[in-house]
Design a protein around this motif. Structure first.
Motif, PDB file in Angstrom:
ATOM      1  N   VAL A  40       0.038   6.106   4.091  1.00  0.00           N
ATOM      2  CA  VAL A  40      -0.561   5.161   4.611  1.00  0.00           C
ATOM      3  C   VAL A  40       0.364   4.112   4.876  1.00  0.00           C
ATOM      4  O   VAL A  40       1.221   3.690   4.149  1.00  0.00           O
ATOM      5  CB  VAL A  40      -1.527   4.777   3.835  1.00  0.00           C
ATOM      6  CG1 VAL A  40      -2.453   3.614   4.167  1.00  0.00           C
ATOM      7  CG2 VAL A  40      -2.802   5.796   3.355  1.00  0.00           C
ATOM      8  N   VAL A  81       0.729   0.181   5.707  1.00  0.00           N
ATOM      9  CA  VAL A  81      -0.180  -1.272   5.617  1.00  0.00           C
ATOM     10  C   VAL A  81       0.517  -2.167   6.642  1.00  0.00           C
ATOM     11  O   VAL A  81       1.573  -2.230   6.616  1.00  0.00           O
ATOM     12  CB  VAL A  81      -0.308  -1.778   4.270  1.00  0.00           C
ATOM     13  CG1 VAL A  81      -0.910  -3.158   4.220  1.00  0.00           C
ATOM     14  CG2 VAL A  81      -0.938  -0.980   3.231  1.00  0.00           C
ATOM     15  N   ALA A 111      -1.785  -2.546  -1.271  1.00  0.00           N
ATOM     16  CA  ALA A 111      -0.648  -1.426  -1.424  1.00  0.00           C
ATOM     17  C   ALA A 111      -0.780  -0.778  -2.828  1.00  0.00           C
ATOM     18  O   ALA A 111      -0.797   0.311  -2.997  1.00  0.00           O
ATOM     19  CB  ALA A 111       0.893  -1.657  -0.982  1.00  0.00           C
ATOM     20  N   LEU A 152      -3.771   1.456  -3.197  1.00  0.00           N
ATOM     21  CA  LEU A 152      -3.790   2.719  -2.249  1.00  0.00           C
ATOM     22  C   LEU A 152      -2.778   3.553  -3.171  1.00  0.00           C
ATOM     23  O   LEU A 152      -3.041   4.721  -3.632  1.00  0.00           O
ATOM     24  CB  LEU A 152      -3.062   2.574  -1.147  1.00  0.00           C
ATOM     25  CG  LEU A 152      -4.114   1.786  -0.079  1.00  0.00           C
ATOM     26  CD1 LEU A 152      -3.072   1.166   1.080  1.00  0.00           C
ATOM     27  CD2 LEU A 152      -4.829   2.776   0.497  1.00  0.00           C
ATOM     28  N   ARG A 153      -1.780   2.832  -3.968  1.00  0.00           N
ATOM     29  CA  ARG A 153      -1.019   3.944  -4.704  1.00  0.00           C
ATOM     30  C   ARG A 153      -1.541   4.226  -5.889  1.00  0.00           C
ATOM     31  O   ARG A 153      -1.489   5.644  -6.190  1.00  0.00           O
ATOM     32  CB  ARG A 153       0.266   3.109  -5.313  1.00  0.00           C
ATOM     33  CG  ARG A 153       1.162   2.491  -4.102  1.00  0.00           C
ATOM     34  CD  ARG A 153       2.298   1.647  -4.630  1.00  0.00           C
ATOM     35  NE  ARG A 153       2.948   0.883  -3.470  1.00  0.00           N
ATOM     36  CZ  ARG A 153       3.561  -0.403  -3.584  1.00  0.00           C
ATOM     37  NH1 ARG A 153       3.236  -1.082  -4.654  1.00  0.00           N
ATOM     38  NH2 ARG A 153       4.284  -0.647  -2.740  1.00  0.00           N
ATOM     39  N   TYR A 179      -2.088   7.622  -2.859  1.00  0.00           N
ATOM     40  CA  TYR A 179      -1.391   7.558  -1.652  1.00  0.00           C
ATOM     41  C   TYR A 179       0.004   7.101  -1.469  1.00  0.00           C
ATOM     42  O   TYR A 179       0.481   6.332  -2.075  1.00  0.00           O
ATOM     43  CB  TYR A 179      -2.200   6.617  -0.461  1.00  0.00           C
ATOM     44  CG  TYR A 179      -3.455   7.036  -0.105  1.00  0.00           C
ATOM     45  CD1 TYR A 179      -3.787   8.023   0.877  1.00  0.00           C
ATOM     46  CD2 TYR A 179      -4.670   6.684  -0.964  1.00  0.00           C
ATOM     47  CE1 TYR A 179      -5.003   8.363   1.148  1.00  0.00           C
ATOM     48  CE2 TYR A 179      -6.067   7.019  -0.443  1.00  0.00           C
ATOM     49  CZ  TYR A 179      -6.135   7.835   0.497  1.00  0.00           C
ATOM     50  OH  TYR A 179      -7.382   8.307   0.877  1.00  0.00           O
ATOM     51  N   THR A 211       2.515   5.238   0.025  1.00  0.00           N
ATOM     52  CA  THR A 211       1.926   3.784   0.918  1.00  0.00           C
ATOM     53  C   THR A 211       3.533   3.109   1.036  1.00  0.00           C
ATOM     54  O   THR A 211       4.283   2.907   0.509  1.00  0.00           O
ATOM     55  CB  THR A 211       1.297   3.096  -0.171  1.00  0.00           C
ATOM     56  OG1 THR A 211       0.018   3.631  -0.580  1.00  0.00           O
ATOM     57  CG2 THR A 211       0.856   1.524   0.566  1.00  0.00           C
TER      58      THR A 211
END
Length: 264
Positions: free
Chosen positions: A50, A52, A67, A70-71, A75, A77
């Motif tokens: 991903v 950002v 971020a 997401l981590r 993901y 990131t």
């Protein structure tokens, strides 16, 4: 005029820094994977990386909160800070972004990436998809408070107390009726097999009218207050808000729109 331009740059950078709780640091020249996090049901190990994508004057550190979420969901990131903090020509920024996508793909071995883009970053990313062949390398596109059909420039600069675009090219291009937006929005808004999601909020100070943060032609357009009427989220808050993140997380797994209105 030079003094007005300088004042605008400083004010925009200050606005971005207010969104961060950490000390600002420059984005790395080359993509570096985020710290590994346990895989959760929301993100399989094989999920797309991903990226950002920051917005106008958005320093990389301002996007660390989303971020980090997401981590935590497993993901890989990356954060992309727009060249020159996004003050310049949007198509030029999109061409630079195309190179960054290729770097991420090369460093991860992934065929495709997913994009979560804030504000101007959503226009940079959508130009990449529509005009630079990016549909071949992006699986999902999620925008947060992006002026897809423009914003009244007076609202942007009034929020910062400056009064005009002061010659900032990206500001002019994001104005309703600009030649850039006429080109970007000609034809299909959602080309390719990419899954498009837009997220917007009624309290967005910088995108007016707020309906201009949506796109046509099959995208999933989510107004936070349609699901959570008491939720107050501003423009910068879209990258910090827990409810907004639950929508992002659902979009990245092609799930239904089910915001958690109580998420922190």
């Amino acid at each position: 005029m030079l003094l007005r331009k300088t004042a605008l740059v400083l004010a925009l950078a200050t606005a971005a820094l207010l969104a961060s709780t950490a000390t600002a640091t420059a984005a790395p020249a080359d993509p570096a994977p985020a710290t590994a996090a346990p895989t959760t049901p929301f993100a399989a190990a094989a999920a797309n990386p991903v990226i950002v994508v920051g917005g106008l004057s958005g320093v990389a550190v301002a996007y660390e909160p989303i971020a980090a979420r997401l981590r935590a969901d497993g993901y890989r990131t990356f954060i992309y800070q727009l060249p020159g903090l996004g003050l310049g020509d949007i198509p030029t920024s999109a061409r630079a972004f195309a190179g960054y996508v290729n770097q991420v793909r090369a460093s991860t071995g992934a065929a495709s990436v997913d994009v979560v883009a804030h504000s101007e970053g959503g226009l940079v990313s959508r130009y990449y998809l529509k005009r630079l062949g990016g549909t071949a390398t992006v699986g999902r596109y999620v925008s947060l408070g992006t002026p897809q059909y423009g914003t009244y420039v007076a609202n942007i600069v009034a929020f910062l107390g400056l009064g005009s675009c002061a010659g900032v090219v990206a500001c002019q291009q994001m104005s309703i009726g600009s030649a850039f937006l006429a080109d970007l929005n000609a034809g299909d808004d959602t080309p390719g097999a990419v899954r498009y999601t837009t997220i917007r909020t009624l309290q967005d100070e910088l995108v007016r009218p707020t309906g201009n943060a949506a796109v046509n032609d099959g995208a999933t357009n989510v107004l936070i207050q349609s699901y959570c009427p008491l939720r107050v989220v501003g423009h910068l808050g879209l990258v910090l808000d827990g409810t907004a993140y639950t929508i992002v997380r659902g979009a990245l797994v092609d799930g239904p729109v089910r915001p958690n209105c109580l998420a922190l």
